[in-house]
Design an enzyme around this catalytic site. Sequence first.
Site: not given
Length: 316
Positions: A231, A260, A279
Amino acid sequence: MSENIPAPGLLARARLLAAPTVGASVVRGLERITGRPVEQGFSGAPPEEPFICVGATLSDALRSGPLVWFHSVNAGTDALLSAGPWPSGALLTRTVGRMGERIAQYVLAWVLADCQSVPEFAAQHERAEWRRIPSELASGQTAVIYGTGRIGSAVAGLLRACGIRTVGVGRAARTASTGFDRVVGADDDAQSLASARWVVSTLPLTPATDGFFGTDRFAGMDGATFINVGRGATVDMRALEAALHTGAVGSAVLDVLPEEPAEPGDRCWRLPRTVITSHSAGITADEDIVVDFAACWKAMAQGRMPDTAVDVRRGY
């Protein structure tokens, strides 16, 4: 968590809700597994009857209803748990599927790219420059992997198959864990960090891991490559930037960021010797959702806690 296992009779009569974003193939799979129709795009007052819900988020309205079980289509559940108090007695499970395998391959790819100087050769190509760069053997070197759960263990197993010594960092030291040569506690990681060629984070985001990688931990890496597939908010980005400039961190691969998506002007794009991916290391497939939901359904029918159940007090 055993008190949160829904009784088979309760599961048998609960309504089945799914978020509008849940794909058609997943909906068909849920209906096949449970033998009942999926109500998709639910809105308005919460159901008065017990219900199961599948999705990425849980609205305030549904949080106030008689929720029996929420199955998250994602592996991370920090956003779900930080959105408000979790409904009392409701089971939370998550989708892992083959994510560990995907993330392990992602990490291995960057480890080997590091050994073969792929970023440097790519830069030389852009300059039309011919210059030999010696390669480096991965075998015999050390990777320190933060997080010893299903994903961390998968990463360790694949790296270990390439001859890389794997040290896991978990809540407590253990003599052995799947995929790891050794596991140490988070308070005893300094020596392992100093010997690491790669430092890999698979940590979830919890109050205990928020900003976990800061100035002191980066200072102890002694030029290692830092790879984050956990994370983004577990990393103090200003501390990482400083460590990259001093050389305490040799290079970085970041699949996740605190915010993000990163805007074009974000300073993360200007970090030296750093690659940012979107991601994408462990994108969940529809098949993963169905397979993990089915495994949870079977476990609860047998009175067992599913393997992917989340301890809402710990956050993972």
